[in-house]
Design a protein around this motif. Structure first.
Motif, PDB file in Angstrom:
ATOM      1  N   PHE A 120       0.817  -1.216   0.000  1.00 37.64           N
ATOM      2  CA  PHE A 120       0.000   0.000   0.000  1.00 37.64           C
ATOM      3  C   PHE A 120       0.851   1.266   0.000  1.00 37.64           C
ATOM      4  N   PHE A 121       2.037   1.212   0.581  1.00 34.48           N
ATOM      5  CA  PHE A 121       2.947   2.350   0.513  1.00 34.48           C
ATOM      6  C   PHE A 121       3.374   2.617  -0.929  1.00 34.48           C
ATOM      7  N   LEU A 122       3.798   1.571  -1.626  1.00 38.89           N
ATOM      8  CA  LEU A 122       4.299   1.748  -2.985  1.00 38.89           C
ATOM      9  C   LEU A 122       3.187   1.931  -4.011  1.00 38.89           C
ATOM     10  N   THR A 123       2.040   1.276  -3.801  1.00 42.09           N
ATOM     11  CA  THR A 123       0.958   1.378  -4.787  1.00 42.09           C
ATOM     12  C   THR A 123       0.390   2.785  -4.862  1.00 42.09           C
ATOM     13  N   ALA A 124       0.229   3.438  -3.715  1.00 38.38           N
ATOM     14  CA  ALA A 124      -0.266   4.820  -3.734  1.00 38.38           C
ATOM     15  C   ALA A 124       0.666   5.727  -4.517  1.00 38.38           C
ATOM     16  N   LEU A 125       1.965   5.465  -4.431  1.00 39.60           N
ATOM     17  CA  LEU A 125       2.935   6.240  -5.209  1.00 39.60           C
ATOM     18  C   LEU A 125       2.929   5.836  -6.676  1.00 39.60           C
ATOM     19  N   GLN A 126       2.860   4.531  -6.955  1.00 37.15           N
ATOM     20  CA  GLN A 126       2.878   4.040  -8.327  1.00 37.15           C
ATOM     21  C   GLN A 126       1.714   4.608  -9.133  1.00 37.15           C
TER      22      GLN A 126
ATOM     23  N   GLY B  84      16.486  -1.242  -4.743  1.00 39.80           N
ATOM     24  CA  GLY B  84      17.338  -0.228  -5.362  1.00 39.80           C
ATOM     25  C   GLY B  84      16.632   1.069  -5.683  1.00 39.80           C
ATOM     26  N   MET B  85      15.731   1.495  -4.814  1.00 38.70           N
ATOM     27  CA  MET B  85      14.985   2.731  -5.036  1.00 38.70           C
ATOM     28  C   MET B  85      15.779   3.890  -4.444  1.00 38.70           C
ATOM     29  N   GLY B  86      16.259   4.784  -5.285  1.00 39.07           N
ATOM     30  CA  GLY B  86      17.083   5.899  -4.843  1.00 39.07           C
ATOM     31  C   GLY B  86      16.281   6.962  -4.130  1.00 39.07           C
ATOM     32  N   PRO B  87      16.990   7.943  -3.518  1.00 35.86           N
ATOM     33  CA  PRO B  87      16.312   8.980  -2.731  1.00 35.86           C
ATOM     34  C   PRO B  87      15.392   9.883  -3.544  1.00 35.86           C
ATOM     35  N   GLU B  88      15.600   9.963  -4.852  1.00 31.49           N
ATOM     36  CA  GLU B  88      14.754  10.809  -5.691  1.00 31.49           C
ATOM     37  C   GLU B  88      13.896   9.982  -6.648  1.00 31.49           C
ATOM     38  N   ALA B  89      13.757   8.697  -6.382  1.00 30.76           N
ATOM     39  CA  ALA B  89      13.071   7.805  -7.324  1.00 30.76           C
ATOM     40  C   ALA B  89      11.631   8.216  -7.558  1.00 30.76           C
ATOM     41  N   TYR B  90      10.969   8.732  -6.511  1.00 27.07           N
ATOM     42  CA  TYR B  90       9.548   9.048  -6.687  1.00 27.07           C
ATOM     43  C   TYR B  90       9.319  10.280  -7.565  1.00 27.07           C
ATOM     44  N   ARG B  91      10.398  10.965  -7.929  1.00 25.17           N
ATOM     45  CA  ARG B  91      10.272  12.110  -8.836  1.00 25.17           C
ATOM     46  C   ARG B  91      10.398  11.705 -10.299  1.00 25.17           C
ATOM     47  N   SER B  92      10.770  10.446 -10.550  1.00 31.14           N
ATOM     48  CA  SER B  92      10.961   9.948 -11.915  1.00 31.14           C
ATOM     49  C   SER B  92      10.049   8.757 -12.153  1.00 31.14           C
ATOM     50  N   ALA B  93       9.180   8.864 -13.156  1.00 30.60           N
ATOM     51  CA  ALA B  93       8.253   7.764 -13.455  1.00 30.60           C
ATOM     52  C   ALA B  93       9.010   6.501 -13.847  1.00 30.60           C
ATOM     53  N   ASP B  94      10.049   6.639 -14.667  1.00 29.96           N
ATOM     54  CA  ASP B  94      10.796   5.466 -15.131  1.00 29.96           C
ATOM     55  C   ASP B  94      11.525   4.777 -13.980  1.00 29.96           C
ATOM     56  N   ALA B  95      12.189   5.565 -13.135  1.00 35.32           N
ATOM     57  CA  ALA B  95      12.951   4.984 -12.024  1.00 35.32           C
ATOM     58  C   ALA B  95      12.025   4.309 -11.028  1.00 35.32           C
ATOM     59  N   PHE B  96      10.913   4.962 -10.717  1.00 30.15           N
ATOM     60  CA  PHE B  96      10.007   4.378  -9.735  1.00 30.15           C
ATOM     61  C   PHE B  96       9.340   3.116 -10.279  1.00 30.15           C
TER      62      PHE B  96
ATOM     63  N   SER C 115      10.488   1.023 -12.456  1.00 31.03           N
ATOM     64  CA  SER C 115      11.462  -0.069 -12.471  1.00 31.03           C
ATOM     65  C   SER C 115      11.601  -0.698 -11.085  1.00 31.03           C
ATOM     66  N   ALA C 116      11.657   0.134 -10.052  1.00 29.61           N
ATOM     67  CA  ALA C 116      11.770  -0.394  -8.695  1.00 29.61           C
ATOM     68  C   ALA C 116      10.484  -1.095  -8.268  1.00 29.61           C
ATOM     69  N   PHE C 117       9.338  -0.555  -8.655  1.00 27.76           N
ATOM     70  CA  PHE C 117       8.054  -1.159  -8.320  1.00 27.76           C
ATOM     71  C   PHE C 117       7.938  -2.556  -8.923  1.00 27.76           C
ATOM     72  N   GLN C 118       8.438  -2.734 -10.140  1.00 27.68           N
ATOM     73  CA  GLN C 118       8.391  -4.038 -10.799  1.00 27.68           C
ATOM     74  C   GLN C 118       9.229  -5.073 -10.067  1.00 27.68           C
ATOM     75  N   ARG C 119      10.246  -4.622  -9.347  1.00 25.09           N
ATOM     76  CA  ARG C 119      11.046  -5.546  -8.541  1.00 25.09           C
ATOM     77  C   ARG C 119      10.431  -5.762  -7.163  1.00 25.09           C
ATOM     78  N   ALA C 120       9.695  -4.766  -6.672  1.00 27.23           N
ATOM     79  CA  ALA C 120       9.156  -4.850  -5.318  1.00 27.23           C
ATOM     80  C   ALA C 120       7.971  -5.799  -5.214  1.00 27.23           C
ATOM     81  N   MET C 121       7.093  -5.803  -6.209  1.00 23.10           N
ATOM     82  CA  MET C 121       5.885  -6.617  -6.102  1.00 23.10           C
ATOM     83  C   MET C 121       6.185  -8.118  -6.007  1.00 23.10           C
ATOM     84  N   PRO C 122       7.086  -8.681  -6.823  1.00 21.06           N
ATOM     85  CA  PRO C 122       7.419 -10.098  -6.631  1.00 21.06           C
ATOM     86  C   PRO C 122       8.029 -10.381  -5.256  1.00 21.06           C
ATOM     87  N   LEU C 123       8.774  -9.416  -4.727  1.00 22.85           N
ATOM     88  CA  LEU C 123       9.360  -9.608  -3.406  1.00 22.85           C
ATOM     89  C   LEU C 123       8.270  -9.666  -2.329  1.00 22.85           C
TER      90      LEU C 123
END
Length: 511
Positions: free
Chosen positions: A303-309, A437-449, A451-459
């Motif tokens: 729920f933390f990441l989905t609201a951002l995604q 591997g989500m960097g400190p500014e990842a939520y400001r970039s759609a591509d970076a976020f 990419s990290a979201f795609q790795r987070a959901m399987p985890l």
């Protein structure tokens, strides 16, 4: 203040006094319930307005969960010692004051500190609201009163993301916190005027479950609560800042582990510990809490990441993102009671195995949510499966926790289980961005976020599978005469329902 009495409380739910007590407790607990679900939707706007890093957004969520998880067991003991109404009112006033500070915060540091203070208020008012119901209502009406409390609280949790999105899109994210002020201005006067005071001095054998079972009443374990909170804070800091690899991170990790060891030692040696170690003598209780830790860690990260995604990548507005999450909580509100009834017939093992697996499937379905995601075809299926999994899981989880201990410890067992869920969510929000591997500014970039979201959901899905396997291996059918949960309707996605301590009928011992 009303003078405590040893007489059986006689407030009936149909009386004006009963309705005032219900209104007060629902208003108070709804403040904490709303804030546990509403803030995630506001995070992107908070980050933009306060120029905050991803770590600051993690702390905005975790500071609240940290103090709430660390102090919620202590909050109930405070009410027993100093008066349940008094501590409840103090909690509401504390929570409202911290909310005002959140709403006026000029920077991320002040917001994080205010969120930690909010958690302290939540730890006072949440168990206090249940304790007031248990102490005030006639025994014949207690279960119904608790059911109404949990049902209305569930509605509050369900509308939280929608309300948060509407506020963020409208008057601004600060009103997510400022909304608590008028609620408190209604709640406190009603509590002082219409709710009777009660405290631990009224207990007699046969009414107090701990005394009736031959155990001393739990005391005021400040040292244990402090060590637990410090351990969580230091470990959380080490996880959030792990990518820096600094000496301070390593020192924090070591000190956090040391504080955790100190907490265990204090609880084992103290005559009246906040978390009695002997309650974990039940293998099933220990196992179900480990399942709880797994599933709510996954839920917290999800729920933390989905609201951002939904906002950063899919381009949803805060209102759209909050509305998008409604199906999950709506399903829980509609079907959680029926799920509990089904688990009573077939036993908890199947629901506690199937539920996490359904949620794992939902998280894999979320991999379809990216740029230009269509709600009906990409987002809704995942959230419906998520809701079905949570419906299958949550009510049997609570029932199994209560069935794993004797009746006199139902409230304590539920409090520990609730705290375990919060700790799971706390650690997930701290660790998941680092692990993917989500960097400190990842939520400001759609591509970076993305990419990290795609790795987070399987985890997250993998953690749920671990919980399902653990449940399948360890959970067994409880005794047929065990007590069942009173909180049958539930709409909060971040924690299982909190159950009140059971009081035996006058002149009898708990079964």
């Amino acid at each position: 203040m009303a003078v405590p009495s040893q007489e059986t409380p006689a407030v009936r739910i149909s009386s004006p006094a009963g309705r005032w007590i219900l209104l007060t407790t629902v208003l108070g607990s709804s403040m904490a319930m709303l804030d546990s679900t509403v803030v995630n939707v506001a995070l992107p706007r908070i980050g933009r307005d306060l120029d905050a890093s991803l770590a600051a957004l993690q702390w905005t969520v975790n500071a609240y969960m940290l103090t709430l998880a660390g102090l919620i067991l202590l909050g109930g003991s405070l009410g027993d010692r100093f008066g349940r109404r008094k501590v409840f009112v103090l909690g509401v006033m504390w929570f409202a004051s911290a909310s005002l500070l959140c709403g006026l915060a000029p920077n991320a540091g002040v917001l994080i500190a205010a969120r930690a203070l909010q958690g302290v208020g939540g730890a006072l008012l949440t168990p206090g609201s249940l304790a007031l119901i248990q102490a005030s209502f006639h025994p014949d009406d207690r279960a119904k009163a608790v059911g109404l409390w949990s049902g209305f609280g569930g509605i509050g949790g369900a509308v939280g993301p929608f309300l948060g999105g509407w506020l963020v899109d409208g008057p601004g994210w600060r009103w997510v916190f400022l909304l608590n002020i008028p609620l408190a201005l209604v709640c406190v006067p009603v509590a002082l005027r219409h709710v009777p005071e009660s405290d631990g001095s009224t207990a007699v054998p046969g009414r107090d479950p701990e005394l009736a079972a031959g155990r001393p009443r739990r005391g005021f374990d400040v040292l244990g609560a402090s060590l637990g909170a410090v351990a969580l804070a230091l470990v959380t800091y080490a996880l959030i800042e792990a990518t820096s690899g600094s000496v301070l991170v390593w020192v924090s990790a070591v000190l956090g582990v040391a504080a955790g060891v100190g907490f265990v030692h204090v609880e084992r040696t103290r005559p009246d510990p906040m978390m009695p170690p002997d309650i974990f003598a039940s293998r099933q209780f220990t196992a179900v809490n480990l399942v709880t830790l797994c599933v709510y860690a996954a839920f917290g990260g999800f729920f933390f990441l989905t609201a951002l995604q939904l906002q950063v990548v899919a381009g949803y507005s805060p209102l759209q993102a909050g509305t998008a999450l409604l199906p999950t909580t709506a399903l829980m509100l509609l079907f959680s009671a029926r799920s509990g009834e089904l688990a009573q017939r077939i036993g908890p093992r199947v629901p506690l195995t199937v539920g996490p697996l359904l949620c794992a499937v939902a998280m894999l379905l979320m991999l379809r949510v990216g740029k230009g995601a269509v709600y009906v075809s990409d987002v809704l299926p995942a959230l419906l499966v998520m809701g079905a999994g949570m419906v299958t899981l949550v009510a049997p989880l609570t029932a199994t926790v209560l069935a794993s201990v004797d009746t006199g410890r139902a409230g304590l067992a539920s409090g520990i289980n609730n705290a375990a869920a919060r700790v799971g969510g706390l650690l997930a929000v701290a660790a998941l961005p680092v692990l993917v591997g989500m960097g400190p500014e990842a939520y400001r970039s759609a591509d970076a976020f993305d990419s990290a979201f795609q790795r987070a959901m399987p985890l997250c899905a993998g953690v749920l599978v671990v919980g399902a396997v653990l449940a399948f291996v360890t959970v067994r059918r409880p005794a047929p005469d065990c007590r069942r949960p009173q909180c049958r309707t539930h709409g909060c996605v971040t924690t299982p329902p909190l159950e009140p301590q059971r009081a035996a009928a006058p002149g009898t011992l708990p079964s």
